[in-house]
Design an enzyme around this catalytic site. Structure first.
Site, short mmCIF file in Angstrom:
data_model
loop_
_atom_site.label_atom_id
_atom_site.label_comp_id
_atom_site.label_asym_id
_atom_site.label_seq_id
_atom_site.Cartn_x
_atom_site.Cartn_y
_atom_site.Cartn_z
CB SER A 19 -0.89 0.00 1.24
OG SER A 19 -1.58 1.22 1.32
CG ASN A 97 -4.18 0.39 3.45
OD1 ASN A 97 -4.60 1.33 4.11
ND2 ASN A 97 -3.14 -0.33 3.83
CG ASN A 124 -2.43 2.34 7.37
OD1 ASN A 124 -1.74 1.95 8.32
ND2 ASN A 124 -2.05 3.27 6.53
CB CYS A 127 -0.48 5.97 8.77
SG CYS A 127 0.34 7.41 8.05
CE LYS A 162 1.64 -1.57 5.55
NZ LYS A 162 1.77 -1.02 4.20
CB THR A 190 7.51 3.18 7.44
OG1 THR A 190 6.43 3.97 7.97
CG2 THR A 190 7.30 2.98 5.96
N GLY A 214 12.25 0.32 2.61
CA GLY A 214 13.33 -0.09 1.72
C GLY A 214 14.26 -1.11 2.36
N GLY A 241 11.33 -3.94 2.45
CA GLY A 241 12.63 -4.04 1.77
C GLY A 241 12.76 -5.14 0.74
CB THR A 263 10.77 1.23 -0.95
OG1 THR A 263 10.00 1.52 0.22
CG2 THR A 263 11.66 2.41 -1.27
#
Ligand code: SIN
Length: 319
Positions: A19, A97, A124, A127, A162, A190, A214, A241, A263
């Site tokens: 997402s 999402n 989600n 965030c 998530k 993240t 990433g 990643g 990413t």
């Protein structure tokens, strides 16, 4: 050979978009045949339009990317009228999402998207980029369970929660999501990070902090997927990643049922499909199937190397 069962869904393969990194898929359709990916996951949709955070909102780091988008989107009415039909036309499983500032908002979104015929919902709860902080349900087991349970009461499709890695013990949150009735866990969102411009004595991102994604976060994501898969019975969707078919198999080995590519897709929007193409030959070269690899780390005795991983040539995860 790559067909994957995920809750009640039957995916062509275990590779889907993450997402927020691939729009609704529509934007990427000219780069690759997206009907070949396991599923597309939309950017978070909220009840009302959101403008997001002040720029700059993206910053490249040595092994990843910081973002502080702030859930910019045009809201559910726009998404249903404009974006969902386009997403459905891409010919693969559609996962939307959803994000809410309060549980009631998640409920309305879940009702509307279920009615609109999406294949699944990803909630989600995690965030890190919202000023109000109210979207961060997944730092609290009780709120996680309540939000998931409320969505489950109205959703007619599978619901994936998530989760945020920005917690002391992600297994407690994962268990709470399972308790609330989640059909799967997406891990991880993240990691909260920061970049600084010392010459200006200012943070680089407009909001100051943002979410790191990433390759830099892959070891953290692998660890968390492995930890979660040990304590829940529902499937885990691994994200963090992933850049190659090798990475996909590492996540499956850790206990993921499916994975999301995030990413890396910014630099290479055709990557997901290439990974799908590469998986069969990688498995064949190691003389294993997806079933041999999936969850292999859990089947193996704690002190011994995981057979499926070893056979797949994944020496690095054995240490
Ligand atoms: C954002 O829009 O700020 C990123 C979404 C997320 O990390 O959940």
């Amino acid at each position: 050979m790559l067909t994957t069962s995920l809750a009640s869904l039957r995916l062509r393969n275990p590779v889907m978009s993450a997402s927020g990194t691939f729009g609704s898929g529509w934007e990427g359709r000219t780069f690759a045949d997206l009907s070949r990916v396991g599923a597309l996951v939309s950017k978070t949709v909220t009840l009302r339009p959101r403008h997001g955070n002040p720029p700059p909102r993206i910053f490249e780091t040595p092994a990843g990317m910081l973002n502080s988008i702030g859930l910019e989107n045009k809201g559910v009415d726009w998404f249903l009228a404009d974006t969902l039909p386009k997403m459905k036309s891409l010919g693969t499983t559609v996962i939307v999402n959803i994000g809410g500032e309060a549980i009631d908002e998640f409920v309305v979104l879940a009702e509307r998207f279920s009615r609109a015929g999406v294949d699944a919902l990803e909630v989600n709860l995690s965030c890190p980029n919202v000023q109000e902080g109210r979207l961060l349900f997944s730092t609290e087991p009780r709120l996680t369970e309540q939000a998931v349970a409320a969505v489950k009461r109205v959703a007619t499709v599978p619901v994936f929660a998530k989760l945020s890695p920005n917690v002391t013990d992600i297994t407690a949150i994962a268990r709470a999501a399972e308790q609330g009735g989640a059909d799967g866990i997406t891990a991880i969102n993240t990691l909260i990070g920061m970049a600084i411009d010392w010459r200006r004595r200012r943070p680089v991102l407009g909001r100051g902090i943002g979410g790191l994604s990433g390759p830099a976060i892959k070891p953290v994501a692998l660890r968390m997927v492995w930890e979660i898969a040990r304590v829940v019975k529902i499937p885990v969707l691994g994200v963090g990643g992933i850049r190659s078919a090798e990475d996909v198999l590492e996540f499956l080995c850790a206990g993921a049922t499916a994975v999301q590519v995030g990413t890396a897709g910014f630099a290479d929007p055709a990557l997901m499909v290439r990974i799908v193409d590469e998986l069969p030959s990688l498995l064949a070269a190691a003389n294993v199937t997806l079933a041999d690899v999936r969850g292999a780390l859990h089947a193996a005795p704690a002190a011994a190397p995981a057979e499926g991983c070893a056979r797949a040539g994944h020496e690095r995860v054995r240490g």
